[in-house]
Design a protein around this motif. Structure first.
Motif, PDB file in Angstrom:
ATOM      1  N   LYS A 400       0.526  -9.308  -7.053  1.00 26.19           N
ATOM      2  CA  LYS A 400       0.259  -8.543  -5.965  1.00 26.19           C
ATOM      3  C   LYS A 400       0.940  -7.159  -6.102  1.00 26.19           C
ATOM      4  CE  LYS A 400      -0.390  -7.848  -1.132  1.00 26.19           C
ATOM      5  NZ  LYS A 400      -0.005  -6.860  -0.878  1.00 26.19           N
ATOM      6  N   ALA A 401       2.359  -7.110  -6.399  1.00 22.24           N
ATOM      7  CA  ALA A 401       3.034  -6.081  -6.512  1.00 22.24           C
ATOM      8  C   ALA A 401       2.659  -5.100  -7.507  1.00 22.24           C
ATOM      9  CB  ALA A 401       4.461  -6.145  -7.004  1.00 22.24           C
ATOM     10  N   PHE A 402       2.059  -5.472  -8.760  1.00 20.90           N
ATOM     11  CA  PHE A 402       1.709  -4.917  -9.818  1.00 20.90           C
ATOM     12  C   PHE A 402       0.201  -4.120  -9.185  1.00 20.90           C
ATOM     13  CE2 PHE A 402       4.272  -7.017 -12.953  1.00 20.90           C
ATOM     14  CZ  PHE A 402       4.904  -5.831 -13.164  1.00 20.90           C
ATOM     15  N   THR A 403      -0.513  -4.967  -8.731  1.00 19.54           N
ATOM     16  CA  THR A 403      -1.875  -4.452  -8.387  1.00 19.54           C
ATOM     17  C   THR A 403      -1.868  -3.148  -7.321  1.00 19.54           C
ATOM     18  OG1 THR A 403      -2.287  -6.287  -6.889  1.00 19.54           O
ATOM     19  CG2 THR A 403      -3.299  -6.568  -9.179  1.00 19.54           C
ATOM     20  N   ASP A 404      -0.961  -3.534  -6.401  1.00 19.57           N
ATOM     21  CA  ASP A 404      -0.680  -2.653  -5.311  1.00 19.57           C
ATOM     22  C   ASP A 404      -0.214  -1.560  -6.051  1.00 19.57           C
ATOM     23  OD1 ASP A 404      -1.427  -4.431  -3.365  1.00 19.57           O
ATOM     24  OD2 ASP A 404       0.825  -4.620  -2.527  1.00 19.57           O
ATOM     25  N   ALA A 405       0.700  -1.390  -6.990  1.00 18.26           N
ATOM     26  CA  ALA A 405       1.429  -0.126  -7.658  1.00 18.26           C
ATOM     27  C   ALA A 405      -0.097   0.610  -8.477  1.00 18.26           C
ATOM     28  CB  ALA A 405       2.279  -0.565  -8.637  1.00 18.26           C
ATOM     29  N   LEU A 406      -0.930  -0.174  -8.941  1.00 16.83           N
ATOM     30  CA  LEU A 406      -2.052   0.197  -9.577  1.00 16.83           C
ATOM     31  C   LEU A 406      -2.951   1.138  -8.601  1.00 16.83           C
ATOM     32  CD1 LEU A 406      -3.027  -2.212 -11.953  1.00 16.83           C
ATOM     33  CD2 LEU A 406      -2.276   0.132 -12.687  1.00 16.83           C
ATOM     34  N   GLY A 407      -3.119   0.558  -7.362  1.00 12.12           N
ATOM     35  CA  GLY A 407      -3.658   1.031  -6.205  1.00 12.12           C
ATOM     36  C   GLY A 407      -2.905   2.379  -5.903  1.00 12.12           C
ATOM     37  N   GLU A 408      -1.796   2.716  -5.949  1.00 12.23           N
ATOM     38  CA  GLU A 408      -1.156   3.823  -5.842  1.00 12.23           C
ATOM     39  C   GLU A 408      -1.482   4.960  -6.623  1.00 12.23           C
ATOM     40  OE1 GLU A 408       3.219   3.990  -5.246  1.00 12.23           O
ATOM     41  OE2 GLU A 408       3.227   1.619  -5.112  1.00 12.23           O
ATOM     42  N   VAL A 409      -1.747   4.522  -7.982  1.00 11.40           N
ATOM     43  CA  VAL A 409      -1.991   5.521  -9.197  1.00 11.40           C
ATOM     44  C   VAL A 409      -3.511   5.761  -8.912  1.00 11.40           C
ATOM     45  CG1 VAL A 409      -2.749   5.729 -11.522  1.00 11.40           C
ATOM     46  CG2 VAL A 409      -0.614   4.217 -10.728  1.00 11.40           C
ATOM     47  N   GLU A 410      -4.440   5.074  -8.474  1.00 12.44           N
ATOM     48  CA  GLU A 410      -5.685   5.235  -8.217  1.00 12.44           C
ATOM     49  C   GLU A 410      -5.981   6.102  -6.887  1.00 12.44           C
ATOM     50  OE1 GLU A 410      -8.468   1.663  -9.468  1.00 12.44           O
ATOM     51  OE2 GLU A 410      -7.208   1.183  -7.758  1.00 12.44           O
ATOM     52  N   ARG A 411      -5.462   5.736  -5.877  1.00 11.52           N
ATOM     53  CA  ARG A 411      -5.627   6.438  -4.468  1.00 11.52           C
ATOM     54  C   ARG A 411      -4.716   7.447  -4.227  1.00 11.52           C
ATOM     55  NH1 ARG A 411      -7.301   0.899  -4.616  1.00 11.52           N
ATOM     56  NH2 ARG A 411      -5.312   0.377  -3.741  1.00 11.52           N
ATOM     57  N   THR A 412      -3.361   7.602  -4.581  1.00 10.71           N
ATOM     58  CA  THR A 412      -2.568   8.460  -4.152  1.00 10.71           C
ATOM     59  C   THR A 412      -2.151   9.337  -5.190  1.00 10.71           C
ATOM     60  OG1 THR A 412      -0.602   7.181  -4.447  1.00 10.71           O
ATOM     61  CG2 THR A 412      -1.887   6.905  -2.131  1.00 10.71           C
ATOM     62  N   GLY A 413      -2.421   9.086  -6.436  1.00  6.41           N
ATOM     63  CA  GLY A 413      -2.242  10.057  -7.676  1.00  6.41           C
ATOM     64  C   GLY A 413      -0.755   9.852  -7.885  1.00  6.41           C
ATOM     65  N   THR A 414      -0.043   8.717  -7.820  1.00  6.30           N
ATOM     66  CA  THR A 414       1.340   8.477  -8.007  1.00  6.30           C
ATOM     67  C   THR A 414       1.420   8.172  -9.541  1.00  6.30           C
ATOM     68  OG1 THR A 414       1.649   7.215  -6.182  1.00  6.30           O
ATOM     69  CG2 THR A 414       3.077   6.792  -7.700  1.00  6.30           C
ATOM     70  N   ALA A 415       2.211   8.919 -10.077  1.00  5.42           N
ATOM     71  CA  ALA A 415       2.611   9.090 -11.588  1.00  5.42           C
ATOM     72  C   ALA A 415       2.688   7.408 -11.962  1.00  5.42           C
ATOM     73  CB  ALA A 415       3.802   9.655 -11.954  1.00  5.42           C
ATOM     74  N   PRO A 416       1.997   6.992 -13.166  1.00  5.43           N
ATOM     75  CA  PRO A 416       2.064   5.486 -13.524  1.00  5.43           C
ATOM     76  C   PRO A 416       3.401   5.037 -13.707  1.00  5.43           C
ATOM     77  CG  PRO A 416       0.197   6.501 -14.623  1.00  5.43           C
ATOM     78  CD  PRO A 416       1.043   7.800 -14.023  1.00  5.43           C
ATOM     79  N   ALA A 417       4.324   5.834 -14.518  1.00  6.43           N
ATOM     80  CA  ALA A 417       5.618   5.584 -14.502  1.00  6.43           C
ATOM     81  C   ALA A 417       6.367   5.049 -13.141  1.00  6.43           C
ATOM     82  CB  ALA A 417       6.548   6.410 -15.447  1.00  6.43           C
ATOM     83  N   THR A 418       6.133   6.084 -12.080  1.00  9.81           N
ATOM     84  CA  THR A 418       6.972   5.947 -10.865  1.00  9.81           C
ATOM     85  C   THR A 418       6.021   4.759 -10.123  1.00  9.81           C
ATOM     86  OG1 THR A 418       6.927   8.054 -10.601  1.00  9.81           O
ATOM     87  CG2 THR A 418       7.050   7.047  -8.767  1.00  9.81           C
ATOM     88  N   ALA A 419       4.788   4.449 -10.438  1.00 10.76           N
ATOM     89  CA  ALA A 419       4.278   3.390  -9.675  1.00 10.76           C
ATOM     90  C   ALA A 419       4.654   1.977 -10.348  1.00 10.76           C
ATOM     91  CB  ALA A 419       2.550   3.268  -9.838  1.00 10.76           C
ATOM     92  N   TRP A 420       5.024   2.057 -11.400  1.00  6.99           N
ATOM     93  CA  TRP A 420       5.550   0.757 -12.058  1.00  6.99           C
ATOM     94  C   TRP A 420       6.755   0.419 -11.642  1.00  6.99           C
ATOM     95  CZ3 TRP A 420       4.257  -2.855 -15.962  1.00  6.99           C
ATOM     96  CH2 TRP A 420       5.576  -3.632 -16.623  1.00  6.99           C
ATOM     97  N   GLN A 421       7.679   1.327 -11.468  1.00  9.09           N
ATOM     98  CA  GLN A 421       9.056   1.220 -10.893  1.00  9.09           C
ATOM     99  C   GLN A 421       8.926   0.692  -9.532  1.00  9.09           C
ATOM    100  OE1 GLN A 421      12.077   1.538 -12.717  1.00  9.09           O
ATOM    101  NE2 GLN A 421      12.580   0.362 -10.876  1.00  9.09           N
ATOM    102  N   HIS A 422       7.773   1.210  -8.728  1.00  9.94           N
ATOM    103  CA  HIS A 422       7.701   0.874  -7.276  1.00  9.94           C
ATOM    104  C   HIS A 422       7.575  -0.822  -7.440  1.00  9.94           C
ATOM    105  CE1 HIS A 422       6.442   5.046  -5.653  1.00  9.94           C
ATOM    106  NE2 HIS A 422       7.908   4.808  -5.883  1.00  9.94           N
ATOM    107  N   ALA A 423       6.474  -1.024  -8.235  1.00  5.17           N
ATOM    108  CA  ALA A 423       6.235  -2.539  -8.456  1.00  5.17           C
ATOM    109  C   ALA A 423       7.340  -3.272  -8.701  1.00  5.17           C
ATOM    110  CB  ALA A 423       5.466  -2.758  -9.594  1.00  5.17           C
TER     111      ALA A 423
END
Length: 433
Positions: A400-423
């Motif tokens: 869930k942490a990884f899929t939520d982070a991918l949602g950040e990339v999709e829907r808020t434009g979060t940089a992939p590296a930042t989203a990975w760290q969020h996960a």
């Protein structure tokens, strides 16, 4: 799917139970222990997603065989929400149903940390309920001291579901074998997606979400989030990193509809044509039918997916220690997970059986809703290639942490590296670190 609603007599039902080693007091007379006492029993069943028991007519059949039993089911579509609610109830000791569903990603946590909250099915007379299943299915819910905490239902061999009408409009082939060859790898799947979005109507994406692709790709691995020694490897496993990068590419190439799975807008999109393909474990067949409705029959099809394998999901039925009617609940569980009922569920709903006997019976099943796709053959091949996955105690949380982070990339434009760290940060928080 082809109709499979044959009504069996109580005597035949008893023979089935005996044949599978699941003899339960009272089944031969068409009733449970409460029936013998002349009492009425209401069994409560709390599930997530679409198990298909009600939709396939199994509850109706069971209550005809056991006229003193009434079954009341509640559902939560989002398994994450269901799990949180279940944890709250387990902690408080109240509000639990007689039967609770359990997703495969949660079983290691339950077996190792919450075994005392669930009834050993052996103490209820159905300790052999998993004997006829693929071996790893039963092993996952057996404690070190031999307790059986759940009865296995389906497993989740993977394929790709696709919209034939949208493919034709975009000039793409619809032949299953041709598509399976084109997307034999995830890179091929992305490449065909780029071709699709270049020809499709504006606003019509290749697939629903990066989360779906990520979960399907990771589901093809034996080792995902924990190794065989129980060590967490989610942050270093190349397979997880590759699935993450492929899913990020899906987003950056404009192939995702950016729809959070299990939400109302995702459900609505099954009828609006907002996406053309879907990573499709077998149980998704029934879900699509429920969301798209009969009007969409013939617009969907199924083809073998990248790698022709994978395992996404699969479930168990458990009896909490606080169940009001544990013996009657065990009788229902034994019947629902028997070979005959597992075969019916696949034929009607697409839930692929964990019973090896049922698997042997459903290989020739086709589904009229999906253009007579040979779903028995497609999902049987995927299941035959399926790895026996290593299950970690935090698999559900990590996924869930990884899929939520991918949602950040999709829907808020979060940089992939930042989203990975969020996960990774959220996984540490969930573990109390």
């Amino acid at each position: 799917m082809r109709p499979f609603r044959t009504r069996r007599t109580a005597t035949a039902a008893a023979a089935t139970v005996l044949a599978t080693g699941l003899l339960v007091t009272g089944c031969g007379s068409g009733g449970g222990s409460a029936d013998a006492a002349g009492g009425k029993v209401t069994l409560t069943v709390d599930l997530f997603g679409t198990f298909g028991f009600k939709e396939a007519g199994l509850y109706e059949e069971y209550t005809q065989l056991h006229p003193n039993v009434t079954i009341k089911q509640t559902d939560t579509q989002d398994e994450g929400q269901y799990w949180q609610t279940l944890q709250t109830k387990l902690a408080g000791g109240g509000g639990l149903a007689d039967i609770q569903g359990l997703e495969v990603g949660r079983v290691a946590s339950v077996v190792r940390n919450q075994a005392d909250k669930f009834t050993d099915l052996g103490s209820l007379g159905i300790g052999g309920v998993n004997d006829g299943l693929v071996p790893w299915k039963g092993a996952a819910v057996k404690t070190a001291d031999g307790k059986v905490l759940g009865a296995g239902t389906d497993i989740g061999p993977e394929a790709i579901c696709f919209r034939t009408d949208l493919f034709k409009a975009a000039g793409l082939p619809t032949d299953r074998a041709e598509l399976a060859a084109k997307w034999s790898t995830w890179q091929g799947y992305l490449e065909l997606g780029r071709s699709y979005v270049g020809k499709a109507q504006p606003g019509n994406a290749w697939t629903d979400s990066a989360a779906g692709m990520f979960t399907a790709e990771v589901g093809q691995q034996k080792v995902r989030y924990a190794d065989e020694g129980g060590k967490a490897v989610h942050d270093s496993n190349p397979a997880v990193k590759n699935a993450w990068q492929d899913s990020v590419t899906l987003v950056t190439d404009g192939l995702s509809a950016k729809l959070p799975q299990w939400t109302p807008e995702w459900n609505k999109a099954f009828t609006t044509g907002k996406f053309a393909t879907l990573s499709c474990p077998a149980w998704m067949i029934g879900y699509i039918k429920g969301q798209a409705g009969q009007a969409a029959s013939g617009t969907w099809d199924v083809a073998p997916g990248p790698g022709r394998t994978g395992n996404w999901g699969g479930s168990y039925l458990t009896v909490p220690k606080t169940a009001k009617h544990p013996k009657e609940a065990a009788q229902l569980i034994a019947w629902l997970t028997a070979k005959e009922q597992q075969a019916k569920l696949f034929t009607k709903q697409g839930s692929f059986p964990s019973s090896t006997g049922a698997q042997a019976e459903i290989k020739s099943v086709t589904d009229p809703y999906f253009n007579n796709a040979p779903i028995g053959e497609i999902f049987s091949e995927s299941a035959a290639n399926m790895p026996a996955q290593v299950l970690g105690t935090e698999d559900g949380v990590i996924g869930k942490a990884f899929t939520d982070a991918l949602g950040e990339v999709e829907r808020t434009g979060t940089a992939p590296a930042t989203a990975w760290q969020h996960a990774l940060d959220n996984i540490k928080k969930a573990a109390g670190n």
